[in-house]
Write a protein that holds these residues in place. Structure first.
Motif, mmCIF file in Angstrom:
data_model
loop_
_atom_site.group_PDB
_atom_site.id
_atom_site.type_symbol
_atom_site.label_atom_id
_atom_site.label_comp_id
_atom_site.label_asym_id
_atom_site.label_seq_id
_atom_site.Cartn_x
_atom_site.Cartn_y
_atom_site.Cartn_z
ATOM 1 N N LEU A 76 0.651 -1.129 -0.143
ATOM 2 C CA LEU A 76 0.212 -0.165 0.058
ATOM 3 C C LEU A 76 0.939 1.324 -0.060
ATOM 4 N N VAL A 77 1.791 1.275 0.824
ATOM 5 C CA VAL A 77 2.695 2.640 0.955
ATOM 6 C C VAL A 77 3.631 2.873 -0.396
ATOM 7 N N ILE A 78 4.165 1.667 -0.733
ATOM 8 C CA ILE A 78 5.084 1.984 -2.023
ATOM 9 C C ILE A 78 4.024 2.070 -3.211
ATOM 10 N N SER A 79 3.085 1.387 -3.272
ATOM 11 C CA SER A 79 2.149 1.859 -4.434
ATOM 12 C C SER A 79 1.832 3.227 -4.381
ATOM 13 N N SER A 80 1.390 3.884 -3.168
ATOM 14 C CA SER A 80 0.790 5.203 -3.068
ATOM 15 C C SER A 80 1.883 6.229 -3.418
ATOM 16 N N VAL A 81 3.475 5.907 -3.481
ATOM 17 C CA VAL A 81 4.479 6.668 -3.980
ATOM 18 C C VAL A 81 4.216 7.067 -5.304
ATOM 19 N N ASN A 82 3.706 6.229 -6.109
ATOM 20 C CA ASN A 82 3.477 6.493 -7.761
ATOM 21 C C ASN A 82 2.151 6.912 -8.032
ATOM 22 N N ASN A 83 1.121 7.226 -7.029
ATOM 23 C CA ASN A 83 -0.118 7.529 -7.005
ATOM 24 C C ASN A 83 -1.018 6.138 -7.649
#
Length: 127
Positions: free
Chosen positions: A88-95
């Motif tokens: 969730l966190v890493i994927s949110s970096v790239n929106n």
């Protein structure tokens, strides 16, 4: 002795150190405070349960069903809880937040609770 507990305990512990360093050094510049705290929560829970798995790996007998259930609950719980947070966190970096992982985190938490509850039950029936 539970080889699974020992193997996953060592693996999760090693990976927690790597991911903690990854979060502290590489992600720190890309994440906001809330995202970084979420990532750190995943790392902490992973490390706590890595230590528990190592201790239980030496104490539990993989031939006894409840002992296997305890180990499996912790392994599945760490995987679902911590790794869904990382995703969730890493994927949110790239929106491109992987929203399907959202419901998986509490499911992982339930497995962790089940592991602790089974361990408590084991102690109750032993004493």
């Amino acid at each position: 002795m539970s080889q699974q507990g020992l193997l996953f305990g060592a693996f999760f512990g090693c990976l927690a150190i790597i991911l903690g360093a990854f979060g502290a050094h590489l992600l720190k510049k890309k994440l906001n405070i809330e995202q970084l705290q979420s990532f750190e929560t995943g790392v902490k829970y992973q490390m706590y349960h890595a230590i528990v798995l190592l201790i239980l790996g030496f104490q539990l007998n993989s031939e006894i069903p409840i002992d296997r259930y305890i180990i499996h609950a912790f392994i599945i719980g760490v995987f679902l809880f911590s790794f869904s947070i990382y995703g969730l966190v890493i994927s949110s970096v790239n929106n491109k937040k992987l929203r399907f992982l959202g419901p998986i985190t509490p499911l992982g938490g339930l497995f962790l609770v089940a592991g602790w509850a089974l361990l408590f039950y084991k102690f109750v029936i032993l004493f």
